[in-house]
Design a protein around this motif. Structure first.
Motif, PDB file in Angstrom:
ATOM      1  N   ALA A 215      46.406  34.898  40.764  1.00 31.20           N
ATOM      2  CA  ALA A 215      46.124  36.016  39.857  1.00 31.20           C
ATOM      3  C   ALA A 215      47.243  36.271  38.851  1.00 31.20           C
ATOM      4  N   THR A 216      48.082  35.267  38.667  1.00 34.29           N
ATOM      5  CA  THR A 216      49.289  35.391  37.848  1.00 34.29           C
ATOM      6  C   THR A 216      49.088  36.094  36.503  1.00 34.29           C
ATOM      7  N   ARG A 217      48.012  35.747  35.773  1.00 30.81           N
ATOM      8  CA  ARG A 217      47.767  36.364  34.452  1.00 30.81           C
ATOM      9  C   ARG A 217      46.410  37.094  34.447  1.00 30.81           C
ATOM     10  N   LEU A 218      46.150  37.827  35.527  1.00 31.73           N
ATOM     11  CA  LEU A 218      44.841  38.479  35.695  1.00 31.73           C
ATOM     12  C   LEU A 218      44.550  39.544  34.655  1.00 31.73           C
ATOM     13  N   ALA A 219      45.582  40.231  34.149  1.00 25.83           N
ATOM     14  CA  ALA A 219      45.341  41.275  33.145  1.00 25.83           C
ATOM     15  C   ALA A 219      44.946  40.629  31.817  1.00 25.83           C
ATOM     16  N   GLU A 220      45.614  39.526  31.474  1.00 23.71           N
ATOM     17  CA  GLU A 220      45.255  38.809  30.247  1.00 23.71           C
ATOM     18  C   GLU A 220      43.827  38.265  30.367  1.00 23.71           C
ATOM     19  N   ASN A 221      43.454  37.805  31.559  1.00 22.44           N
ATOM     20  CA  ASN A 221      42.083  37.324  31.768  1.00 22.44           C
ATOM     21  C   ASN A 221      41.077  38.453  31.518  1.00 22.44           C
ATOM     22  N   ALA A 222      41.404  39.651  32.021  1.00 18.96           N
ATOM     23  CA  ALA A 222      40.500  40.795  31.853  1.00 18.96           C
ATOM     24  C   ALA A 222      40.294  41.112  30.378  1.00 18.96           C
ATOM     25  N   TYR A 223      41.359  40.985  29.595  1.00 24.66           N
ATOM     26  CA  TYR A 223      41.225  41.272  28.160  1.00 24.66           C
ATOM     27  C   TYR A 223      40.210  40.329  27.498  1.00 24.66           C
ATOM     28  N   PHE A 224      40.271  39.052  27.865  1.00 25.97           N
ATOM     29  CA  PHE A 224      39.323  38.093  27.279  1.00 25.97           C
ATOM     30  C   PHE A 224      37.879  38.423  27.690  1.00 25.97           C
ATOM     31  N   ILE A 225      37.687  38.899  28.916  1.00 27.05           N
ATOM     32  CA  ILE A 225      36.344  39.295  29.364  1.00 27.05           C
ATOM     33  C   ILE A 225      35.858  40.482  28.523  1.00 27.05           C
ATOM     34  N   GLN A 226      36.740  41.461  28.338  1.00 21.87           N
ATOM     35  CA  GLN A 226      36.368  42.632  27.533  1.00 21.87           C
ATOM     36  C   GLN A 226      35.998  42.206  26.105  1.00 21.87           C
ATOM     37  N   GLU A 227      36.732  41.253  25.583  1.00 15.14           N
ATOM     38  CA  GLU A 227      36.537  40.836  24.205  1.00 15.14           C
ATOM     39  C   GLU A 227      35.301  39.946  24.026  1.00 15.14           C
ATOM     40  N   ARG A 228      35.039  39.057  25.004  1.00 14.95           N
ATOM     41  CA  ARG A 228      34.080  37.985  24.765  1.00 14.95           C
ATOM     42  C   ARG A 228      32.813  38.012  25.602  1.00 14.95           C
ATOM     43  N   GLU A 229      32.820  38.698  26.742  1.00 13.06           N
ATOM     44  CA  GLU A 229      31.665  38.569  27.633  1.00 13.06           C
ATOM     45  C   GLU A 229      30.734  39.764  27.437  1.00 13.06           C
ATOM     46  N   SER A 230      29.449  39.477  27.311  1.00 13.99           N
ATOM     47  CA  SER A 230      28.531  40.567  26.992  1.00 13.99           C
ATOM     48  C   SER A 230      28.457  41.538  28.167  1.00 13.99           C
ATOM     49  N   GLY A 231      28.459  42.833  27.830  1.00 11.71           N
ATOM     50  CA  GLY A 231      28.396  43.880  28.840  1.00 11.71           C
ATOM     51  C   GLY A 231      29.746  44.480  29.198  1.00 11.71           C
ATOM     52  N   TYR A 232      30.846  43.926  28.658  1.00 15.23           N
ATOM     53  CA  TYR A 232      32.168  44.423  29.060  1.00 15.23           C
ATOM     54  C   TYR A 232      32.955  45.094  27.933  1.00 15.23           C
ATOM     55  N   ALA A 233      32.371  45.159  26.735  1.00 17.69           N
ATOM     56  CA  ALA A 233      33.112  45.692  25.583  1.00 17.69           C
ATOM     57  C   ALA A 233      33.553  47.136  25.818  1.00 17.69           C
ATOM     58  N   ASP A 234      32.761  47.905  26.577  1.00 15.51           N
ATOM     59  CA  ASP A 234      33.095  49.321  26.771  1.00 15.51           C
ATOM     60  C   ASP A 234      33.800  49.597  28.100  1.00 15.51           C
ATOM     61  N   MET A 235      34.080  48.537  28.854  1.00 17.31           N
ATOM     62  CA  MET A 235      34.773  48.750  30.131  1.00 17.31           C
ATOM     63  C   MET A 235      36.276  48.583  29.887  1.00 17.31           C
ATOM     64  N   SER A 236      37.114  49.416  30.495  1.00 22.04           N
ATOM     65  CA  SER A 236      38.561  49.286  30.308  1.00 22.04           C
ATOM     66  C   SER A 236      39.054  48.021  31.010  1.00 22.04           C
ATOM     67  N   CYS A 237      40.168  47.486  30.524  1.00 26.28           N
ATOM     68  CA  CYS A 237      40.749  46.299  31.171  1.00 26.28           C
ATOM     69  C   CYS A 237      41.113  46.627  32.622  1.00 26.28           C
ATOM     70  N   ALA A 238      41.560  47.865  32.866  1.00 22.99           N
ATOM     71  CA  ALA A 238      41.906  48.245  34.246  1.00 22.99           C
ATOM     72  C   ALA A 238      40.682  48.116  35.150  1.00 22.99           C
TER      73      ALA A 238
END
Ligand SMILES: *Cc1c(COP(=O)(O)O)cnc(C)c1O
Length: 456
Positions: A215-238
């Motif tokens: 999980a070394t860069r898990l927060a950076e991974n979450a940002y990409f999900i928020q940015e690119r994956e449908s359904g996550y634009a309004d969910m916080s990275c946390a």
């Protein structure tokens, strides 16, 4: 587009080394044209790695003052445990001196000799610990990850068909666990989608396989999900961080990346019987289970840093800064790995220096030339890093790259402009860069200590 600034202001400053071209020429010659052998005090902008090089916040430094240095039962452990539970959702934690300490423990706990460990591309220390415990590593990342130019929003994804084929071949009972890295360092910081994590979980449930995360860069991974994956634009990275981890049985963490500290790591899990085994081993290799080779102050800094790293504004700037550098290079026609990942920009040295054959080490030569041009320190990731095979021949990796790795919260966007200007200037004069030849080659992990001289 409205411009974005660093979401922090500067309270303490560290002067940068300002050097002349003559000083840098002398320094790189003395270092045998290997950027690993340069003294950091001569590197004006040091982009060697993002590991342990983060700038800590005023809150982290304050937390260090209240570190409890008691040998046993320190309150600093409770603070770390609470942060891991609240932010990552795991009830049990075992601190280690850094990520590889956690990799060592989990490899010993879950692997029996002869077992298999699939993963989305290897990482150096991770695979070494799996192999030392007697396992065989299998790369089950999607094919696009091995192609520098392939466009895919989640180039770190597990190839479910490859994973199922491995299960069919060796049997689920012989798979110690699957290790899913978030993001994938060796693929250039490429992310894994939530849908892919869910698909891996479904296969693991069907075959009763443990699902672990690097999980070394898990927060950076979450940002990409928020940015690119449908359904996550309004969910916080946390919330995305918590959701992506909810599918895993446990994780190994290098705090030196997404916990924003200079040293530290841990193992976290849901199954108390794994915690019990980890505690038996950690006292031998790291220290008491409540400090795992760290000082109380390090635990406090990590507990604060892991909360800060899941902040939306921090992550937008972090990923945005790496992308800003990459896009300046792209616009000038400099060949780089695409899409731009989370922690580094990789220059395609084979394309940058087509007149330098791979056995004359184009990426190493380019890293040395960049230092002389500008005082920017980068790193070779090509034929030298790949080492030699059992017959003693150079391994010839498909990718011959120079890595510009961005430390977290350390440099401003203006520094990125200075780096881009230097790379672009070198690209303009690239024909004058010559290859290198070996002067000294160590037997193992040669990229750290090799020495060269310029050809011609
Ligand atoms: C850095 C890193 C590790 C190892 O962590 P250390 O803290 O350096 O021991 C493991 N996996 C990945 C992907 C890493 O980048």
């Amino acid at each position: 587009m409205r411009r974005m600034a660093e979401p922090y202001r500067i309270k303490t400053v560290e002067p940068l080394a300002m050097t002349t071209r003559e000083e840098r020429e002398a320094a790189i010659a003395k270092a045998g044209y290997n950027t690993f052998l340069l003294p950091s005090k001569l590197c004006t902008i040091d982009l060697l790695t993002d590991s342990g090089t983060s700038a800590m916040s005023d809150r982290q430094w304050s937390a260090m003052m209240i570190g409890d240095e008691a040998y046993a039962g320190a309150v600093s452990f409770d603070n770390l445990q609470r942060a891991v539970e609240e932010v990552y959702g795991f009830p049990f934690v075992c601190p280690t001196h850094q990520g590889r300490g956690a990799e060592h423990l989990i490899s010993r706990i879950l692997i029996k000799p002869g077992m298999h460990v699939p993963g989305n591309m290897y990482f150096t220390t991770t695979r070494a610990h799996q192999e030392m415990a007697g396992a065989t590593f299998h790369d089950v990342i999607i094919d696009e990850a091995h192609d520098a130019q392939a466009e895919h929003p989640f180039k770190g994804n597990v190839d479910i068909a490859k994973f199922e084929a491995l299960i069919a071949e060796v049997g689920a009972e012989n798979i110690a666990y699957i290790n899913v890295a978030l993001t994938v360092n060796m693929a250039g910081g490429q992310p894994v989608s939530m849908a892919n994590i869910e698909a891996v979980r479904e296969v693991c449930d069907r075959h009763n396989i443990i699902m672990w995360s690097d999980a070394t860069r898990l927060a950076e991974n979450a940002y990409f999900i928020q940015e690119r994956e449908s359904g996550y634009a309004d969910m916080s990275c946390a919330d995305i961080v918590k959701k992506q981890l909810s599918y895993f049985d446990g994780l190994t963490m290098s705090g030196k990346k997404d916990c924003l500290v200079n040293i530290g790591g841990f193992l976290a899990m849901r199954d108390e019987s794994i915690l019990v085994k980890a505690r038996e081993l950690v006292v031998i290799y790291e220290g008491m289970p409540t400090y795992g080779g760290l000082a109380g102050r390090d635990l406090e800094a990590m507990a604060v840093g892991l909360r800060e790293a899941v902040d939306d504004h921090y992550l937008a700037h972090r990923i945005g800064q790496v992308r800003y550098l990459g896009e300046m290079l792209q616009e000038a026609g400099v060949p780089i790995v695409e899409p731009i990942g989370g922690h580094a920009v990789f220059i395609d040295a084979a394309k940058f220096l087509p007149h330098v054959p791979q056995e004359q080490f184009p990426a190493q030569a380019l890293a040395a030339a960049l230092f002389v041009e500008s005082g920017v320190r980068s790193m070779e990731r090509g034929i030298i890093s790949a080492g030699r095979d059992a017959e003693g021949n150079h391994r010839r990796p498909k990718l011959e790259l120079v890595r510009l790795t961005i430390p977290r919260r350390v440099y401003t966007d203006r520094h990125m402009e200075v780096v881009a200007d230097a790379v672009i200037e070198l690209y303009r004069t690239r024909e004058s860069i010559t290859g290198l030849r070996y002067v000294y080659e160590p037997p193992t992990l040669r990229f750290f200590t090799s020495r060269f001289e310029p050809l011609g």
